[in-house]
Scaffold this motif. Structure first.
Motif, PDB file in Angstrom:
ATOM      1  N   MET A   1       0.787  -1.212   0.000  1.00  0.00           N
ATOM      2  CA  MET A   1       0.000   0.000   0.000  1.00  0.00           C
ATOM      3  C   MET A   1       0.831   1.280   0.000  1.00  0.00           C
ATOM      4  N   PRO A   2       2.035   1.286   0.589  1.00  0.00           N
ATOM      5  CA  PRO A   2       2.803   2.528   0.566  1.00  0.00           C
ATOM      6  C   PRO A   2       3.077   3.031  -0.855  1.00  0.00           C
ATOM      7  N   ALA A   3       3.263   2.128  -1.809  1.00  0.00           N
ATOM      8  CA  ALA A   3       3.514   2.557  -3.189  1.00  0.00           C
ATOM      9  C   ALA A   3       2.293   3.279  -3.756  1.00  0.00           C
ATOM     10  N   VAL A   4       1.103   2.773  -3.466  1.00  0.00           N
ATOM     11  CA  VAL A   4      -0.130   3.404  -3.944  1.00  0.00           C
ATOM     12  C   VAL A   4      -0.281   4.789  -3.316  1.00  0.00           C
ATOM     13  N   ALA A   5      -0.002   4.888  -2.032  1.00  0.00           N
ATOM     14  CA  ALA A   5      -0.098   6.180  -1.352  1.00  0.00           C
ATOM     15  C   ALA A   5       0.887   7.173  -1.962  1.00  0.00           C
ATOM     16  N   GLY A   6       2.078   6.702  -2.305  1.00  0.00           N
ATOM     17  CA  GLY A   6       3.076   7.568  -2.932  1.00  0.00           C
ATOM     18  C   GLY A   6       2.628   8.048  -4.304  1.00  0.00           C
ATOM     19  N   ILE A   7       2.022   7.156  -5.066  1.00  0.00           N
ATOM     20  CA  ILE A   7       1.518   7.523  -6.397  1.00  0.00           C
ATOM     21  C   ILE A   7       0.374   8.522  -6.267  1.00  0.00           C
ATOM     22  N   GLU A   8      -0.539   8.275  -5.336  1.00  0.00           N
ATOM     23  CA  GLU A   8      -1.663   9.197  -5.128  1.00  0.00           C
ATOM     24  C   GLU A   8      -1.164  10.581  -4.732  1.00  0.00           C
ATOM     25  N   LYS A   9      -0.146  10.618  -3.880  1.00  0.00           N
ATOM     26  CA  LYS A   9       0.415  11.902  -3.459  1.00  0.00           C
ATOM     27  C   LYS A   9       1.027  12.624  -4.655  1.00  0.00           C
ATOM     28  N   ARG A  10       1.759  11.901  -5.470  1.00  0.00           N
ATOM     29  CA  ARG A  10       2.405  12.513  -6.638  1.00  0.00           C
ATOM     30  C   ARG A  10       1.371  13.017  -7.647  1.00  0.00           C
ATOM     31  N   VAL A  11       0.330  12.241  -7.888  1.00  0.00           N
ATOM     32  CA  VAL A  11      -0.741  12.679  -8.790  1.00  0.00           C
ATOM     33  C   VAL A  11      -1.390  13.945  -8.247  1.00  0.00           C
ATOM     34  N   SER A  12      -1.630  13.983  -6.960  1.00  0.00           N
ATOM     35  CA  SER A  12      -2.220  15.162  -6.331  1.00  0.00           C
ATOM     36  C   SER A  12      -1.312  16.382  -6.505  1.00  0.00           C
ATOM     37  N   GLU A  13      -0.013  16.193  -6.332  1.00  0.00           N
ATOM     38  CA  GLU A  13       0.941  17.290  -6.513  1.00  0.00           C
ATOM     39  C   GLU A  13       0.959  17.777  -7.960  1.00  0.00           C
ATOM     40  N   LEU A  14       0.917  16.850  -8.909  1.00  0.00           N
ATOM     41  CA  LEU A  14       0.909  17.223 -10.324  1.00  0.00           C
ATOM     42  C   LEU A  14      -0.364  17.978 -10.693  1.00  0.00           C
ATOM     43  N   GLU A  15      -1.505  17.518 -10.180  1.00  0.00           N
ATOM     44  CA  GLU A  15      -2.767  18.215 -10.434  1.00  0.00           C
ATOM     45  C   GLU A  15      -2.725  19.623  -9.868  1.00  0.00           C
ATOM     46  N   ALA A  16      -2.186  19.775  -8.674  1.00  0.00           N
ATOM     47  CA  ALA A  16      -2.094  21.096  -8.049  1.00  0.00           C
ATOM     48  C   ALA A  16      -1.207  22.025  -8.871  1.00  0.00           C
ATOM     49  N   ALA A  17      -0.089  21.506  -9.365  1.00  0.00           N
ATOM     50  CA  ALA A  17       0.813  22.324 -10.177  1.00  0.00           C
ATOM     51  C   ALA A  17       0.158  22.715 -11.502  1.00  0.00           C
ATOM     52  N   GLU A  18      -0.562  21.787 -12.096  1.00  0.00           N
ATOM     53  CA  GLU A  18      -1.207  22.038 -13.392  1.00  0.00           C
ATOM     54  C   GLU A  18      -2.312  23.083 -13.283  1.00  0.00           C
ATOM     55  N   THR A  19      -3.017  23.105 -12.171  1.00  0.00           N
ATOM     56  CA  THR A  19      -4.166  23.996 -12.038  1.00  0.00           C
ATOM     57  C   THR A  19      -3.874  25.230 -11.187  1.00  0.00           C
ATOM     58  N   ALA A  20      -2.630  25.451 -10.806  1.00  0.00           N
ATOM     59  CA  ALA A  20      -2.285  26.623  -9.996  1.00  0.00           C
ATOM     60  C   ALA A  20      -2.669  27.894 -10.742  1.00  0.00           C
ATOM     61  N   GLY A  21      -3.442  28.727 -10.104  1.00  0.00           N
ATOM     62  CA  GLY A  21      -3.867  29.977 -10.709  1.00  0.00           C
ATOM     63  C   GLY A  21      -5.003  29.836 -11.704  1.00  0.00           C
ATOM     64  N   ALA A  22      -5.420  28.620 -11.976  1.00  0.00           N
ATOM     65  CA  ALA A  22      -6.514  28.384 -12.911  1.00  0.00           C
ATOM     66  C   ALA A  22      -7.845  28.455 -12.168  1.00  0.00           C
ATOM     67  N   ILE A  23      -8.877  28.823 -12.885  1.00  0.00           N
ATOM     68  CA  ILE A  23     -10.202  28.970 -12.285  1.00  0.00           C
ATOM     69  C   ILE A  23     -11.037  27.750 -12.645  1.00  0.00           C
ATOM     70  N   PRO A  24     -11.526  27.024 -11.644  1.00  0.00           N
ATOM     71  CA  PRO A  24     -12.315  25.824 -11.933  1.00  0.00           C
ATOM     72  C   PRO A  24     -13.680  26.171 -12.517  1.00  0.00           C
ATOM     73  N   THR A  25     -14.105  25.360 -13.463  1.00  0.00           N
ATOM     74  CA  THR A  25     -15.410  25.520 -14.098  1.00  0.00           C
ATOM     75  C   THR A  25     -15.803  24.167 -14.673  1.00  0.00           C
ATOM     76  N   THR A  26     -16.880  24.137 -15.417  1.00  0.00           N
ATOM     77  CA  THR A  26     -17.276  22.916 -16.117  1.00  0.00           C
ATOM     78  C   THR A  26     -17.570  23.270 -17.567  1.00  0.00           C
ATOM     79  N   ASP A  27     -17.361  22.302 -18.448  1.00  0.00           N
ATOM     80  CA  ASP A  27     -17.680  22.551 -19.853  1.00  0.00           C
ATOM     81  C   ASP A  27     -19.155  22.245 -20.093  1.00  0.00           C
ATOM     82  N   CYS A  28     -19.580  22.318 -21.339  1.00  0.00           N
ATOM     83  CA  CYS A  28     -21.000  22.147 -21.657  1.00  0.00           C
ATOM     84  C   CYS A  28     -21.513  20.741 -21.368  1.00  0.00           C
ATOM     85  N   THR A  29     -20.612  19.784 -21.200  1.00  0.00           N
ATOM     86  CA  THR A  29     -21.028  18.419 -20.876  1.00  0.00           C
ATOM     87  C   THR A  29     -21.020  18.156 -19.373  1.00  0.00           C
TER      88      THR A  29
END
Length: 108
Positions: A1-29
């Protein structure tokens, strides 16, 4: 399980970096997306006001170029309540809702 937790943490960090300063919304779908780009809020407001300057009224959605109309729809669903995104982002959301004839206020 530690490997999964590490991957989840890294994905979370990447998502945060990708969306930094971006405004959340939804598309037409209804899919999650973000309004991105430095100065995107100022640019949106400027472009709408440019279309309004001769008539003195905001344009209808049919009078707005396709690319800008797509932004109107995104801004109308922007999740900008609270203090994180500031007054300009909230003003853009309300302007977009006005153009689309939608009720003003919280995210729908």
């Amino acid at each position: 399980m530690p490997a999964v937790a590490g991957i989840e943490k890294r994905v979370s960090e990447l998502e945060a970096a990708e969306t930094a300063g971006a405004i959340p919304t939804t598309d037409c779908t209804g899919a999650r997306t973000w309004i991105k780009g430095q100065g995107c809020g100022i640019r949106f407001m400027h472009d709408i006001l440019e279309l309004s300057k001769y008539s003195g009224e905001y344009p209808s959605i049919d009078e707005i170029p396709e690319a800008l109309a797509a932004q109107v729809y995104l801004w109308s669903r922007a999740e900008v309540d609270g203090g994180k995104f500031g007054d300009l982002a909230r003003s853009n959301r309300e302007l977009a809702r006005h153009i689309l004839g939608l009720p003003h206020g919280g995210h729908f």
